[in-house]
Design a protein around this motif. Structure first.
Motif, PDB file in Angstrom:
ATOM      1  N   ARG A  28      43.911  34.317  22.786  1.00  0.00           N
ATOM      2  CA  ARG A  28      43.978  33.021  23.464  1.00  0.00           C
ATOM      3  C   ARG A  28      42.744  32.796  24.325  1.00  0.00           C
ATOM      4  O   ARG A  28      42.154  31.713  24.315  1.00  0.00           O
ATOM      5  CB  ARG A  28      45.249  32.974  24.303  1.00  0.00           C
ATOM      6  N   VAL A  29      42.334  33.819  25.073  1.00  0.00           N
ATOM      7  CA  VAL A  29      41.153  33.709  25.932  1.00  0.00           C
ATOM      8  C   VAL A  29      39.900  33.561  25.074  1.00  0.00           C
ATOM      9  O   VAL A  29      39.034  32.729  25.358  1.00  0.00           O
ATOM     10  CB  VAL A  29      41.055  34.919  26.890  1.00  0.00           C
ATOM     11  N   LEU A  61      33.433  26.252  33.909  1.00  0.00           N
ATOM     12  CA  LEU A  61      34.711  25.791  33.368  1.00  0.00           C
ATOM     13  C   LEU A  61      35.527  26.971  32.850  1.00  0.00           C
ATOM     14  O   LEU A  61      36.720  27.093  33.153  1.00  0.00           O
ATOM     15  CB  LEU A  61      34.484  24.762  32.261  1.00  0.00           C
ATOM     16  N   ALA A  62      34.884  27.862  32.095  1.00  0.00           N
ATOM     17  CA  ALA A  62      35.598  29.029  31.566  1.00  0.00           C
ATOM     18  C   ALA A  62      36.088  29.933  32.691  1.00  0.00           C
ATOM     19  O   ALA A  62      37.236  30.396  32.672  1.00  0.00           O
ATOM     20  CB  ALA A  62      34.697  29.812  30.622  1.00  0.00           C
ATOM     21  N   GLY A 108      33.779  38.163  32.504  1.00  0.00           N
ATOM     22  CA  GLY A 108      33.023  38.039  31.267  1.00  0.00           C
ATOM     23  C   GLY A 108      33.161  36.736  30.525  1.00  0.00           C
ATOM     24  O   GLY A 108      32.394  36.481  29.593  1.00  0.00           O
ATOM     25  N   VAL A 109      34.115  35.873  30.900  1.00  0.00           N
ATOM     26  CA  VAL A 109      34.320  34.652  30.121  1.00  0.00           C
ATOM     27  C   VAL A 109      33.165  33.664  30.286  1.00  0.00           C
ATOM     28  O   VAL A 109      32.889  32.886  29.378  1.00  0.00           O
ATOM     29  CB  VAL A 109      35.679  33.971  30.427  1.00  0.00           C
ATOM     30  N   GLY A 110      32.472  33.703  31.410  1.00  0.00           N
ATOM     31  CA  GLY A 110      31.316  32.822  31.602  1.00  0.00           C
ATOM     32  C   GLY A 110      30.190  33.180  30.652  1.00  0.00           C
ATOM     33  O   GLY A 110      29.584  32.312  30.007  1.00  0.00           O
ATOM     34  N   GLU A 146      28.408  33.707  36.846  1.00  0.00           N
ATOM     35  CA  GLU A 146      29.408  34.768  36.966  1.00  0.00           C
ATOM     36  C   GLU A 146      29.068  35.784  38.069  1.00  0.00           C
ATOM     37  O   GLU A 146      29.948  36.504  38.554  1.00  0.00           O
ATOM     38  CB  GLU A 146      29.554  35.481  35.620  1.00  0.00           C
ATOM     39  N   LEU A 147      27.817  35.839  38.477  1.00  0.00           N
ATOM     40  CA  LEU A 147      27.360  36.846  39.434  1.00  0.00           C
ATOM     41  C   LEU A 147      28.167  36.886  40.740  1.00  0.00           C
ATOM     42  O   LEU A 147      28.547  37.974  41.182  1.00  0.00           O
ATOM     43  CB  LEU A 147      25.869  36.667  39.724  1.00  0.00           C
TER      44      LEU A 147
END
Length: 189
Positions: free
Chosen positions: A6-7, A53-54, A62-64, A97-98
């Motif tokens: 899903r992710v 957004l992610a 990690g999604v970014g 993400e940092l």
């Protein structure tokens, strides 16, 4: 925390949509730069949207970066930079993400998202100086560029957070981020 199907699919969808947005922004910038050069720095802020957004929607490490990778891969055939666009989307994702990495992904605040936009803008400024784009500019133009390079991705990041909130309220995204999964499990027990 593992990345579920899903992710992964959510990152792919956000990345693909972002590729369309960023490709249009790139083409628009090409038209506007000769008329209004600062438009490049204003539109560059949009590069912070996919990762933000992610991150705001899925709240996973990690999604970014993953979303940036998908966006870069999808943009490659349409980008005059070719495969180099993948590097750009990856570093924009990493920059956004940092702040979360620094806090070890324990906090998901609006301030950290704004800091992600600021980090992305600061990285963009550093690249502009390192490549010699900024140095020949007069001081006033450098100050305007620096301001736009920080403000645009910060505003775009806040827009990404607002969009994530709207998506979450409509039922899209990680259920545990909104508490829906915990309330569902409490009612089924």
């Amino acid at each position: 925390m593992p990345l579920t199907t899903r992710v992964l699919l959510s990152c792919a969808a956000i990345g693909a949509a972002a590729a369309v947005l960023l490709t249009v922004a790139n083409l628009t910038a090409k038209l506007l730069i000769p008329v209004f050069p600062p438009s490049a720095y204003i539109l560059a802020g949009l590069w912070a949207v996919p990762a933000t957004l992610a991150l705001a929607l899925l709240r996973r490490p990690g999604v970014g970066v993953l979303t940036g990778l998908v966006a870069g891969l999808a943009m490659t055939p349409f980008s005059p930079q070719g495969a180099y666009v993948i590097l750009a989307t990856l570093w924009w994702g990493a920059a956004c993400e940092l702040p979360f990495l620094v806090t070890r992904y324990r906090r998901w605040t609006l301030l950290l998202h704004a800091c992600g936009g600021i980090v992305a803008g600061a990285a963009s400024i550093a690249v502009s100086y390192a490549t010699g784009v900024m140095t020949p500019m007069p001081l006033a133009a450098q100050l305007l560029t620096i301001t736009l390079s920080v403000v645009a991705p910060t505003v775009a990041a806040l827009g990404g957070v607002a969009l994530a909130g709207r998506l979450r309220r409509s039922g899209v995204g990680d259920q545990s981020a909104s508490g829906a999964a915990s309330s569902r499990s409490a009612t089924s027990a």
